[in-house]
Design a protein around this motif. Structure first.
Motif, PDB file in Angstrom:
ATOM      1  N   SER A 241       0.839  -1.201   0.000  1.00 18.01           N
ATOM      2  CA  SER A 241       0.000   0.000   0.000  1.00 18.01           C
ATOM      3  C   SER A 241       0.875   1.252   0.000  1.00 18.01           C
ATOM      4  O   SER A 241       1.926   1.282   0.643  1.00 18.01           O
ATOM      5  N   SER A 242       0.425   2.292  -0.715  1.00 13.16           N
ATOM      6  CA  SER A 242       1.200   3.533  -0.701  1.00 13.16           C
ATOM      7  C   SER A 242       1.129   4.192   0.672  1.00 13.16           C
ATOM      8  O   SER A 242       1.864   5.131   0.948  1.00 13.16           O
ATOM      9  N   SER A 243       0.276   3.678   1.552  1.00 18.38           N
ATOM     10  CA  SER A 243       0.258   4.182   2.937  1.00 18.38           C
ATOM     11  C   SER A 243       1.586   3.918   3.635  1.00 18.38           C
ATOM     12  O   SER A 243       1.872   4.534   4.660  1.00 18.38           O
ATOM     13  N   LEU A 245       4.210   5.004   2.986  1.00 15.17           N
ATOM     14  CA  LEU A 245       4.914   6.282   3.054  1.00 15.17           C
ATOM     15  C   LEU A 245       4.681   7.000   4.370  1.00 15.17           C
ATOM     16  O   LEU A 245       5.380   7.962   4.685  1.00 15.17           O
ATOM     17  N   ASN A 246       3.653   6.584   5.099  1.00 10.91           N
ATOM     18  CA  ASN A 246       3.325   7.286   6.343  1.00 10.91           C
ATOM     19  C   ASN A 246       3.213   6.334   7.526  1.00 10.91           C
ATOM     20  O   ASN A 246       2.846   6.731   8.607  1.00 10.91           O
ATOM     21  N   THR A 396       6.892   8.222  -4.584  1.00  8.51           N
ATOM     22  CA  THR A 396       5.800   9.111  -4.986  1.00  8.51           C
ATOM     23  C   THR A 396       5.942   9.539  -6.446  1.00  8.51           C
ATOM     24  O   THR A 396       5.277  10.476  -6.879  1.00  8.51           O
TER      25      THR A 396
END
Lengths: 411, 320
Positions: A241-243, A245-246, A396
């Motif tokens: 998941s691109s989540s 990144l956080n 990103t």
């Protein structure tokens, strides 16, 4: 005359009041003036183990070591994030504790200030430790800190999910990509890792970069770019998941527990939480390497114990005895068992791996693990920032992995 | 004591008629000393807690202030090198633009929504008081708590907002609110607007209460109701309060740190990095306290411009 007298009184009062402020303020800081004479009966300790079970395990070991050296321990635990601020403040007010615990990548920063005493001053043995662990505690060829137990990160996988999909735990990058893609379905991602904009993101990327021959001194190399390409591919294909990144490492663990990730990159400190999940069957393997046969190289985690320069020789000697005792074979083994970490001495680690098969892969990894500050020392924070900046830019889509690394390296 | 002696020496012959005058003078001088004594606590407080940190921060920005400075006390002077380093860094322009966007967007959102709500609550209706106090809630929550909750609400995969939008059928896959470089700043701004609304409503509502009802009555006789009444009565009467709200809002928003750290930590790829987060990272993550102080001072300077504007606006309001 009467008025003049009152006036003088008032003026005198004002002067005392003003003069009193700095006096009162400086009074707060100078309670532990270094002095000698009289036997040492108490030494102070600062560490950041403020959560159970670590808090009690470390506390009990410290107390036992104190008793062995004939001193009582006055211990203070501070939250991890505020430890460095506290240490710097104590360094400037000359109120450093007698024994200080530091997260290993911070050691060189603090040793560089001159606030720590080299352990060779107290004849503490540094035999039997692997090179990576010693280098984490070394600043300019002197060992300043020793870690009783250490850790690193590996690949956790959900046994049931992988078995159901007929997938064996991946060992190479190609296998990892295929497995992660095959395990991604519905709410579930194939893999979870942490690529956030902190040193934690850097830490998670290091095993991929190092195992492929990448180097933190210069990250603008094809080897590092290949590792970053792998992460980028995993996120772009939707297997991660691109989540990420956080996410923090705790978030990654939550995703894994909730069944939203079939595999994750994480460390042994999550094992107590994972073991509480009755339904969760998990296994741990080495982080996949690019080509079969490459040696996995993980980053070394864990805390080192140091003896600050307090100016009180007797107390320092007692403090050194406590640090040596914390690192005795028995204590390493006991603390490792209680805290799901790995004893730092090679011989003790081997014994530990035999007794705790669940942690055996971590024990292997730790032996070859590298210290983050091993090459760069005090320069590490700069370079760590560059690494996570490059990761974030590549994930990103702001730049290709190679360009992102090159731009970050050039600053 | 000495002053009295000196005065006596200066005027050896005291005419008897001067005695009451003299007593009066002594009384006044004593009074002045007492006045000073009353000032001492405030002056000492300001000097210790405002003067010292500001001066120290300015000095620090001209020094090579590192971790070892804390132990050795040595911090070599480097002139403007710290300022040159932070300004020439590639991140500086990003941080500047983000700070400007974040501040402008937050202020615009907070003010417009705040003013709308304040005007709305000026009407009398049931539950007005309860609703108005509920509105203060974001103000009462610790920022760390609100940012943690918002981080969960805005999560791409399991977040409450995306779940809600998906259940309405508006979107089919989760929107990466906090992990997309194009959305993260807007998302952080939205959270900051939510936090800033109570302040705007409270102050603007107070301002509205001060506008005499007769003005609206007179205006309605002249045919000004609804929007016209707002345009020609409310707005001109509210102007002084508006300028205070806006300038204070700008100063508060410029220095926002905890919300951004809690939500995105400046990411993804520095898209929510502001001057404040940059200053924090330099000082407390990279241990470059001199550069962090330089960055901090740039922020203080920007705030100062708005603080001066505030003082001038305030003075004009008083003059009027």
């Amino acid at each position: 005359m009467k008025s003049a007298l009152t006036r003088t009184k008032a003026a005198a009062f004002a002067v005392t009041a003003l003069a009193g402020i700095p006096l009162a303020l400086s009074g707060c800081g100078s309670s532990t003036a270094p002095g000698s004479g009289g036997p040492v009966t108490e030494i102070s300790v600062v560490d950041y183990y403020n959560n159970e079970p670590d808090k009690s395990v470390i506390g009990d070991t410290l107390t036992a070591c104190g008793t062995q050296s004939g001193v009582t321990i006055k211990r203070e635990t501070v939250p991890g994030k505020s430890l460095i601020a506290k240490v710097l403040q104590q360094a400037s007010s000359k109120t450093l504790p007698d024994v200080l615990m530091l997260d290993n990548p911070d050691l060189q920063q603090i040793a560089g200030t001159g606030a720590l005493a080299p352990l060779s001053d107290f004849n503490i043995s540094t035999e039997g430790y692997p090179e990576g662990i010693l280098s984490a505690g070394t600043y300019k060829d002197q060992v300043y800190g020793l870690a009783p137990t250490v850790n690193t990160i590996a690949l956790f996988y959900n046994k049931d999910v992988l078995a159901q999909a007929g997938i064996t735990p991946p060992t190479t990058w190609e296998e990892l990509k295929t497995a992660a893609a095959a395990l991604t379905a519905g709410d579930q991602y194939g893999l979870a890792f942490n690529a956030n904009a902190t040193y934690e993101g850097t830490w998670q990327f290091l095993p991929f970069m190092w195992s492929n021959g990448g180097d933190e001194k210069n990250i603008a190399t094809p080897e590092s770019a290949e590792a970053l390409q792998l992460w980028t591919d995993l996120v772009k294909s939707g297997s991660v998941s691109s989540s990420a990144l956080n996410w923090t490492q705790a978030d990654v663990n939550d995703q894994f527990i909730a069944g939203k990730a079939a595999m994750m990159v994480n460390g042994p400190w999550q094992i107590p939480v994972l073991d509480k999940q009755a339904a969760l069957q998990y296994g741990v393997v080495n982080i996949p390497v690019k080509d079969a046969g490459q040696t996995p190289v993980g980053p070394l985690g864990g805390e080192v114990w140091t003896v600050p320069q307090t100016g009180n020789k007797e107390k320092q000697a007692k403090a050194a005895q406590v640090v040596a005792c914390m690192n005795s074979d028995e204590n390493q083994l006991a603390m490792a068992k209680a805290r799901n970490t790995i004893p730092s001495k090679t011989k003790v680690a081997a014994q530990f791996a035999a007794e705790n098969p669940k942690l055996a892969s971590f024990a292997d990894l730790v032996e070859t693990a590298r210290a983050r500050t091993g090459q760069l020392g005090e320069e590490w924070p700069d370079q760590a920032t560059k690494i996570y900046t490059a990761i974030q830019r590549a994930l990103t889509d702001q730049a290709s992995p190679a360009d992102a690394l090159k731009q970050a390296q050039e600053g | 004591m000495t002053t009295t002696v000196q005065e006596l020496a200066r005027n050896p012959v005291q005419p008897v008629t001067d005695a009451p005058m003299k007593r009066h003078q002594g009384y006044r001088r004593r009074e002045r000393i007492y006045q000073w004594l009353f000032l001492v606590p405030a002056v000492a407080y300001l000097a210790l807690f405002f003067g010292y940190p500001v001066v120290k921060n300015v000095l620090m920005s001209f020094q090579d202030y590192s971790t070892s400075t804390f132990y050795t006390g040595e911090a070599p002077w480097v002139g403007f090198a710290n300022y040159a380093t932070v300004i020439s860094s590639s991140l500086f322009s990003t941080a500047m633009i983000n700070t400007a966007l974040f501040t402008a967007g937050s202020i615009a959102g907070q003010f417009i929504l705040g003013l709308g709500l304040a005007v709305f609550f000026k009407r009398r209706f049931p539950l007005n008081g309860i609703l108005r106090s509920l509105l203060l809630l974001p103000w009462l929550l610790p920022l760390i708590v609100s940012s943690a909750v918002w981080r969960w609400i805005l999560d791409k995969d399991g977040g409450a907002l995306n779940n809600f939008l998906e259940s309405l059928g508006i979107i089919s896959t989760g929107i990466p609110w906090l992990t997309s470089t194009s959305l993260a700043l807007a998302a952080v701004m939205a959270v900051n607007i939510w936090i800033g609304i109570p302040f705007n409503v409270t102050v603007l509502y107070g301002g509205l209460q001060d506008i005499p009802d007769e003005l609206y009555e007179a205006a309605s006789l002249d045919g000004a109701t609804g929007w016209k009444a707002f345009r020609h009565v409310t707005w001109p009467m509210l102007r002084p309060v508006v300028s205070v709200v806006l300038v204070l809002g700008v100063v508060y928003t410029l220095k926002v740190l905890d919300i951004i750290l809690g939500l995105t930590n400046g990411g993804p790829a520095n898209s929510t990095q502001t001057i404040a987060t940059q200053s924090y990272a330099l000082s407390f993550q990279n241990f470059k306290f001199g550069e962090g102080a330089a960055m901090g001072n740039i922020l203080v300077l920007i705030s100062l411009v708005f603080a001066v504007l505030y003082l001038r606006a305030n003075r004009r309001a008083v003059d009027e």
